[in-house]
Motif scaffolding. Structure first.
Motif: not given
Length: 467
Positions: A317-318, A343-347, A357-358, A378-381
């Motif tokens: 994710s970084e 594959v995203l291999n960290s949170e 991501l989109m 993610p922090f986005d809501e």
């Protein structure tokens, strides 16, 4: 099998538990030594399953076994005694010497040697020269001391070596005459490269190299590394321990038309320039370093552009987060025409990373499998339903997996968005370790709730797993 007269020196050792157990289980009489009567090649095959020390211990079993160990082709010697006394160190070095110098005329295929105490250069050279005389094929040397030894020149022209692994905390001095005619795997760990030319010379001296690993190597003396190896199929570069500004300035140019696997850890410490990786199948591009203050966007975009042919991409994710400041990112990202697995291999987390991501999904028109391997937070809501739907949601996306699922609002927003718009989705797997879902009945109730959400694919199976 008939009995034979036992020689007085041919007696099974009274403390040999292996022989006692065999005798008891098979009701072997005192005159029957069934194992020792087996052909020598079978006995050597049996020894191959033992550690080197245990193989040597079999010399006490009988006269036939006394020198059998001197023909073993796989030798593993781990002197893991960082705090050993001098006497133990001498015993260990003498043991290594005995194993190597008393070996018979047969070939030694593999040697794995781990040493923590200093060995003088002449002794180390004599061992390596002995291995070369025995046509060594795989040499794995881990030498953990600070004093720089001198590796013999004959090592760098060995014609039998197929695999060479060196782990040592010194500068790697490459002789002017270097040629590994059969070397297919080269792995260097913790070594320091002295200059650009010697590094280039080493790589160009491996005409059939297929696998190259550079793990925690010191590149502070280098401005440019050029890896131009047409035969290379797998490249691993890890820089977990590097933090210096000198390393950050290093440029690595890779020309490898037959490269299939690329594995880079903390890759942004080095500036990669990738050329013609048309055969690349899978790439793992991971960076966990948030200490670098310089603008990393050019490096990330250059790296992604260099691997656009990839079929499977694993990243963190970084890496996604680094691209959040980019305006008009969709126009700057390459199109991953062949990528089917992401594959995203960290949170997956961070500010404004959903948009990145989109865009990445939009640039992956054939994506079939999306895996949030360490969770989705993610922090986005914001309002997911107002976002542009990536084209792969309707054309190719079949499987989605989310680890560490615990029904956070942002997770549920994404799941609603996914189920509504992924029209050919076949499987959604949610892995949870939440205590709220420990019981089967609780998971069953959650699954019913999820199945009641609006969905575009009526055939999608939702699986909720507690781990």
């Amino acid at each position: 099998m008939g009995k034979r007269k036992r020689h007085k020196d041919d007696t099974v050792h009274p403390h040999s538990s292996v022989s006692q157990k065999f005798s008891e289980e098979h009701n072997v009489g005192e005159g029957n030594d069934i194992i020792s009567s087996l052909p020598e090649n079978v006995l050597l095959h049996i020894l191959s399953f033992l550690s080197t020390k245990d193989a040597i211990r079999t010399s006490i079993l009988s006269r036939k076994w006394e020198y059998l160990w001197t023909s073993i082709s796989i030798i593993e010697l781990d002197g893991a005694y960082p705090l050993a006394a001098k006497k133990k160190k001498r015993h260990l070095l003498d043991f290594v010497e005995r194993v190597l110098l008393l070996h018979d005329a047969s070939d030694i295929k593999i040697l794995i040697l781990v040493l923590y105490k200093r060995v003088n250069s002449s002794r180390l050279s004599s061992w390596i020269c002995a291995l070369i005389r025995h046509n060594i094929e795989e040499l794995d040397l881990s030498l953990h001391w600070n004093t720089q030894p001198i590796l013999p020149c004959c090592l760098f022209t060995c014609q039998s070596l197929v695999v060479l692994k060196l782990s040592m905390y010194w500068s790697l001095k490459v002789p002017s005459v270097t040629h590994f005619s059969k070397l297919k795997t080269l792995e260097l760990s913790n070594v320091t490269f002295p200059d650009d030319n010697s590094t280039q010379h080493l790589f160009s001296s491996c005409p059939v190299l297929q696998e190259l690993g550079l793990v925690n190597c010191g590149w502070k003396n280098l401005k440019t590394i050029t890896i131009c190896i047409p035969t290379l199929k797998k490249l691993q570069i890890e820089n977990e321990l590097m933090r210096s500004e000198d390393v950050v300035s290093c440029v690595t140019k890779i020309y490898a038309t037959n490269l299939i696997h690329l594995d880079c850890f903390n890759c942004l410490i080095v500036d990669f320039h990738l050329h013609d990786l048309s055969s690349l199948v899978d790439a793992s591009i991971c960076s966990y370093d948030d200490m670098l203050e310089q603008d990393l966007v050019p490096r990330v975009l250059r790296l992604l552009t260099g691997i656009f042919n990839v079929t499977k991409l694993s990243t963190t994710s970084e890496m996604v987060e680094y691209l959040t400041p980019v305006e008009n990112l969709l126009d700057r990202l390459p199109t991953f025409y062949n990528m089917t697995h992401l594959v995203l291999n960290s949170e997956f987390c961070g500010h404004h990373s959903i948009g990145v991501l989109m865009d990445l999904l939009e640039k992956s028109p054939k994506l079939e499998f999306l895996n949030f391997d360490q969770g989705f937070d993610p922090f986005d809501e914001d309002d997911w339903m107002s976002r542009r739907v990536p084209s792969c949601f309707a054309s190719s996306l079949k499987t989605v997996r989310i680890a560490d699922f615990d029904e956070k609002p942002v997770e549920m927003q994404f799941i609603r968005f996914l189920l509504k718009n992924a029209t050919i989705l076949e499987s959604l797997t949610l892995c949870s370790n939440s205590e709220d879902m420990k019981e089967k009945q609780q998971r069953k109730e959650r699954k019913v709730q999820l199945n009641n959400l609006p969905r575009g694919s009526k055939s999608c199976v939702i699986e909720l797993i507690w781990s």
